[in-house]
Scaffold this active site. Structure first.
Site, mmCIF file in Angstrom:
data_model
loop_
_atom_site.group_PDB
_atom_site.id
_atom_site.type_symbol
_atom_site.label_atom_id
_atom_site.label_comp_id
_atom_site.label_asym_id
_atom_site.label_seq_id
_atom_site.Cartn_x
_atom_site.Cartn_y
_atom_site.Cartn_z
ATOM 1 N N SER A 1 0.802 -1.242 0.134
ATOM 2 C CA SER A 1 0.178 0.397 -0.105
ATOM 3 C C SER A 1 0.866 1.278 0.550
ATOM 4 C CB SER A 1 -0.764 -0.254 1.177
ATOM 5 O OG SER A 1 -0.127 -0.140 2.522
ATOM 6 N N ASP B 1 -4.452 5.548 11.069
ATOM 7 C CA ASP B 1 -4.224 5.004 10.297
ATOM 8 C C ASP B 1 -2.676 6.558 10.797
ATOM 9 O OD1 ASP B 1 -2.140 4.330 8.419
ATOM 10 O OD2 ASP B 1 -4.020 5.184 6.916
ATOM 11 N N HIS C 1 -0.064 4.918 6.363
ATOM 12 C CA HIS C 1 0.090 5.877 5.702
ATOM 13 C C HIS C 1 -0.119 7.724 5.438
ATOM 14 C CE1 HIS C 1 -1.998 1.863 4.988
ATOM 15 N NE2 HIS C 1 -1.556 1.589 3.924
#
Length: 439
Positions: A157, A407, A410
């Site tokens: 990712s 998160d 990311h």
């Protein structure tokens, strides 16, 4: 005669003011109701199901020559490579390279602005190397350098995060057309920039090598075949001109490692009768296999293959990620405030070492160029750049909750990950300068 000579001059002096008085209101009326059309800084939100028609106004870009570059962004083949790892984040009033609210390619969880993140200071920092300059990204230059080429982001990712950053930057000057998508969560996608016949793809391959991801219905561990690459992207290698590889985080999960049909060992595989060998060795072996295979497959071809490996991107959880761990900081770390150490340093170091070894192997082939995109330290210093709780829309709309998932892996878009692509462009420019010098 003197009288006749004077009359035209006097008439002109009287006529000129009246002409201006007549033209000026017309000009103001024209500009107000029919303003001049300047190039847009970003595209409207794109629909995945609607083809994009690129008009001449959106696809045109200045022709690229060494003299057309700004002085700051000039290609200099004679200068030694810049050490982009040595620097600090400085406040920048100019702000981000694109508007995240109008870029249609950002994964929802990284679109911090539309999800209601209230602070915007994280958008106004730029990475300043100590020994050289890092120019602001010029999307026209990038598109021209990759005209008629295919760039593929391959990995996990983080590869997708970097790809979407680049798409948003390039979309400010030319609209991308989504020409292919497949897989759960669109993990395999391809866009075309018709203005430059440039293709850009993303391939989901969290180990680079062949593997079977753990699932809710099967074993709670990954199966990795460290002796062979993942053919979901490897099969397209002969149609790719440049790759950006990015892996690391998925190697932290429990896994069993294979060499062919033989089990080499495992990581965190409680209940299985296998030798614990740790994820560092597995990551090293996977990178070695990947770079060796890419070099050998394309080395016999006359077509150039450029390869980048983006180094490990640190997470910034304060506490355990699955136990209310958060990333609440709103400013970058200062130089010396945060040290690159532990797992972050180990992951980065082994990736750099494997790229350096692969460079030596690639020297026997004319069309191979390989470089590390070393972003670990500069990323480590940006704890403020993650979505945090804003991985979901408006998480505090109904008040402060006791526990909100964060998160801290990311990156927000726009955000620090845009700097990775700035460095990518500078390396490509240096390679281009070296090629011209040889010519």
């Amino acid at each position: 005669m003197a009288k006749d000579h004077h009359q035209p001059h006097s008439f002109t002096k009287k006529l000129l003011p009246w002409t201006l008085y007549t033209i000026l209101p017309i000009a103001i009326f024209r500009c107000y109701f029919y303003p001049l059309q300047f190039p847009h800084s970003s595209t409207d939100e794109l629909s995945l199901n609607t083809p994009i028609i690129i008009t001449s106004s959106s696809s045109s870009s200045p022709s690229f020559t060494s003299s057309s570059l700004s002085k700051e962004g000039e290609i200099r083949a004679d200068e030694p490579p810049c050490d982009y790892t040595n620097g600090n984040w400085v406040h920048d009033k100019i702000g981000p390279l694109y508007n995240g609210t109008t870029c249609g390619t950002i994964k929802e969880g990284q679109n911090c602005i539309t999800h209601g993140r209230p602070d915007f200071d994280y958008l106004y920092w730029r990475w300043k190397p100590k020994e050289c300059k890092l120019p602001r990204f010029d999307p026209n230059t990038f598109l021209e350098l990759l005209r008629n080429k295919h760039l593929a982001f391959v990995g996990d990712s983080m590869a997708r995060n970097q790809l979407e950053s680049l798409l948003c930057i390039l979309s400010t000057v030319s609209a991308p057309n989504l020409v292919y998508r497949n897989g759960e969560d669109n993990k395999f996608r391809k866009w075309n920039f018709a203005s430059h016949n440039f293709n850009i793809s993303v391939y989901w391959s969290p180990f680079l090598v062949d593997g079977v991801e753990k699932s809710n219905t099967g074993p709670n561990y990954n199966k990795l075949y460290l002796d062979r690459i993942d053919e979901k992207w490897g099969a397209d290698l002969d149609r790719i001109d440049m790759t950006v590889l990015s892996v690391g985080h998925w190697f932290l999960h429990p896994a069993v490692y294979f060499d062919g049909d033989s089990v080499l060992g495992c990581h965190a595989c409680d209940g299985l009768n296998h030798t614990e060998i740790g994820f560092y060795d597995a990551l090293r072996k996977a990178l070695k296999t990947t770079l060796k295979t890419m070099t050998e497959r394309r080395g016999s071809s006359d077509k150039v293959l450029d390869m980048f490996v983006t180094t490990f991107s640190p997470a910034h959880f304060e506490g355990e990620w699955d136990k209310a761990g958060a990333c609440s900081k709103t400013k970058p770390y200062k130089e010396g405030e945060k040290v690159l150490e532990g797992m972050d340093a180990e992951m980065r170091n082994l990736e750099v070492e494997e790229v350096d070894l692969a460079k030596e192997n690639a020297k026997q082939f004319k069309g191979m160029r390989l470089e590390t995109l070393d972003v670990t330290k500069l990323s480590l210093m940006r704890p403020d750049g993650h979505p945090g709780p804003y991985m979901y829309p408006n998480p505090f709309a109904n008040g402060i909750k006791e526990r909100v998932q964060n998160d801290c892996v990311h990156w927000c878009l726009p955000g620090p990950v845009d700097t990775w692509n700035q460095i990518l462009l500078e390396i490509i420019k240096r390679w281009e300068g070296q090629s011209r010098k040889r010519e």
